[in-house]
Design a protein around this motif. Sequence first.
Motif, short mmCIF file in Angstrom:
data_model
loop_
_atom_site.label_atom_id
_atom_site.label_comp_id
_atom_site.label_asym_id
_atom_site.label_seq_id
_atom_site.Cartn_x
_atom_site.Cartn_y
_atom_site.Cartn_z
N THR A 176 2.68 -0.27 -18.37
CA THR A 176 2.06 -1.58 -18.18
C THR A 176 3.00 -2.47 -17.39
O THR A 176 4.22 -2.33 -17.47
N GLU A 177 2.41 -3.37 -16.62
CA GLU A 177 3.23 -4.28 -15.83
C GLU A 177 4.00 -5.22 -16.73
O GLU A 177 3.52 -5.64 -17.78
N THR A 178 5.19 -5.54 -16.31
CA THR A 178 6.07 -6.44 -17.03
C THR A 178 6.85 -7.24 -16.00
O THR A 178 6.63 -7.10 -14.80
N GLY A 179 7.75 -8.06 -16.43
CA GLY A 179 8.61 -8.79 -15.52
C GLY A 179 9.88 -8.02 -15.23
O GLY A 179 10.06 -6.90 -15.72
N PRO A 180 10.78 -8.61 -14.45
CA PRO A 180 12.05 -7.95 -14.16
C PRO A 180 12.79 -7.61 -15.46
O PRO A 180 12.69 -8.31 -16.45
N PHE A 181 13.54 -6.54 -15.42
CA PHE A 181 14.32 -6.08 -16.57
C PHE A 181 15.72 -5.74 -16.09
O PHE A 181 15.99 -5.72 -14.89
N ALA A 182 16.61 -5.49 -17.02
CA ALA A 182 18.00 -5.14 -16.71
C ALA A 182 18.58 -6.18 -15.74
O ALA A 182 18.50 -7.36 -16.00
N ASP A 183 19.10 -5.72 -14.60
CA ASP A 183 19.74 -6.63 -13.64
C ASP A 183 18.82 -7.08 -12.51
O ASP A 183 19.26 -7.71 -11.56
N TYR A 184 17.54 -6.74 -12.59
CA TYR A 184 16.60 -7.11 -11.53
C TYR A 184 16.28 -8.61 -11.61
O TYR A 184 16.24 -9.19 -12.68
N THR A 185 16.04 -9.17 -10.43
CA THR A 185 15.49 -10.52 -10.34
C THR A 185 14.22 -10.42 -9.51
O THR A 185 14.07 -9.52 -8.68
N ASP A 186 13.31 -11.33 -9.71
CA ASP A 186 12.03 -11.25 -9.02
C ASP A 186 12.22 -11.48 -7.53
O ASP A 186 12.70 -12.52 -7.10
N THR A 187 11.85 -10.49 -6.74
CA THR A 187 11.96 -10.58 -5.28
C THR A 187 10.66 -11.04 -4.65
O THR A 187 10.62 -11.30 -3.46
N GLY A 188 9.59 -11.06 -5.44
CA GLY A 188 8.27 -11.34 -4.90
C GLY A 188 7.63 -10.10 -4.31
O GLY A 188 6.44 -10.08 -4.01
N PHE A 189 8.39 -9.05 -4.12
CA PHE A 189 7.90 -7.79 -3.56
C PHE A 189 7.75 -6.72 -4.64
O PHE A 189 6.83 -5.94 -4.62
N SER A 190 8.70 -6.69 -5.55
CA SER A 190 8.74 -5.63 -6.56
C SER A 190 7.68 -5.79 -7.62
O SER A 190 7.27 -6.91 -7.95
N ARG A 191 7.27 -4.66 -8.17
CA ARG A 191 6.42 -4.61 -9.36
C ARG A 191 7.21 -3.87 -10.42
O ARG A 191 7.87 -2.86 -10.12
N TYR A 192 7.16 -4.37 -11.62
CA TYR A 192 7.92 -3.81 -12.73
C TYR A 192 6.96 -3.28 -13.79
O TYR A 192 5.96 -3.90 -14.09
N TYR A 193 7.31 -2.13 -14.34
CA TYR A 193 6.49 -1.48 -15.36
C TYR A 193 7.36 -1.07 -16.53
O TYR A 193 8.55 -0.79 -16.36
N THR A 194 6.73 -0.97 -17.69
CA THR A 194 7.43 -0.48 -18.88
C THR A 194 6.48 0.29 -19.77
O THR A 194 5.26 0.15 -19.65
N MET A 195 7.05 1.11 -20.62
CA MET A 195 6.27 1.88 -21.58
C MET A 195 7.11 2.01 -22.86
O MET A 195 8.30 2.31 -22.78
N GLU A 196 6.47 1.74 -23.98
CA GLU A 196 7.11 1.97 -25.27
C GLU A 196 6.97 3.45 -25.58
O GLU A 196 5.89 4.03 -25.41
N LEU A 197 8.05 4.08 -26.03
CA LEU A 197 8.03 5.50 -26.35
C LEU A 197 8.03 5.66 -27.87
O LEU A 197 8.65 4.88 -28.58
N ASN A 198 7.36 6.69 -28.34
CA ASN A 198 7.40 6.97 -29.76
C ASN A 198 7.80 8.41 -29.99
O ASN A 198 7.98 9.18 -29.16
N ASP B 201 0.81 -1.22 0.00
CA ASP B 201 0.00 0.00 0.00
C ASP B 201 0.85 1.28 0.00
O ASP B 201 0.42 2.30 -0.55
N ALA B 202 2.02 1.24 0.60
CA ALA B 202 2.88 2.42 0.64
C ALA B 202 3.26 2.89 -0.77
O ALA B 202 3.53 4.07 -0.98
N PHE B 203 3.25 1.97 -1.72
CA PHE B 203 3.64 2.29 -3.09
C PHE B 203 2.45 2.43 -4.03
O PHE B 203 2.62 2.66 -5.22
N ALA B 204 1.23 2.32 -3.48
CA ALA B 204 0.02 2.39 -4.32
C ALA B 204 -0.11 3.70 -5.08
O ALA B 204 -0.47 3.68 -6.27
N PRO B 205 0.18 4.86 -4.48
CA PRO B 205 0.08 6.10 -5.26
C PRO B 205 1.04 6.12 -6.46
O PRO B 205 0.67 6.59 -7.54
N ALA B 206 2.23 5.60 -6.28
CA ALA B 206 3.19 5.54 -7.40
C ALA B 206 2.67 4.63 -8.50
O ALA B 206 2.68 4.99 -9.68
N ARG B 207 2.20 3.45 -8.11
CA ARG B 207 1.67 2.51 -9.13
C ARG B 207 0.50 3.13 -9.87
O ARG B 207 0.40 3.02 -11.10
#
Length: 167
Positions: free
Chosen positions: A145-167, A130-136
């Motif tokens: 949109t939600e995605t999986g881990p990217f770059a050097d991240y590994t799934d912690t079970g806590f983190s949420r990952y997002y991405t956006m395609e830019l044009n 809930d502490a991160f709900a405003p950011a999400r």
Amino acid sequence: MGRGAAGDAQLSAPGWRIVRDDLTHPQVIALIELHLRSAFENSPPGAVFALDLSGLRDPAVSLWTAWEGANLLGMGALKRLDDSHGEIKSMRTAPAQLRRGVAGFMLDHLLTQARGQGYRRISLETGSTDAFAPARALYERTGFTETGPFADYTDTGFSRYYTMELN
């Protein structure tokens, strides 16, 4: 104020400006420290990826701060992952400035900067509680949109990952 290079200011709200920051102003340092404390208070061990001052000074990272007169409104950073992919880091609104639109103002600036640097994709990591709900909510409202881990991240079970395609 001693921060930023000429030409980095942008106006959006009356009296608001964004500058590329040199990480020396006491208000900026205090906001970074608050951001880190909050991340550790609201995240399990091993799940804090917020950057400290040395991480924010990495040449791959650019930090901007938003100001109204001499008052710090908030901050946001952009990290270069590769030539076409960037990551949003260290988004934070100063506590006295909440609910004024600072986060959206900064996020718009970061997305403009990402496009200007030629990134085709921008990603970020945030928490799942809930502490991160405003950011999400902000990221989802902006089109991330939600995605999986990217770059050097590994799934912690806590983190949420997002991405956006830019044009």
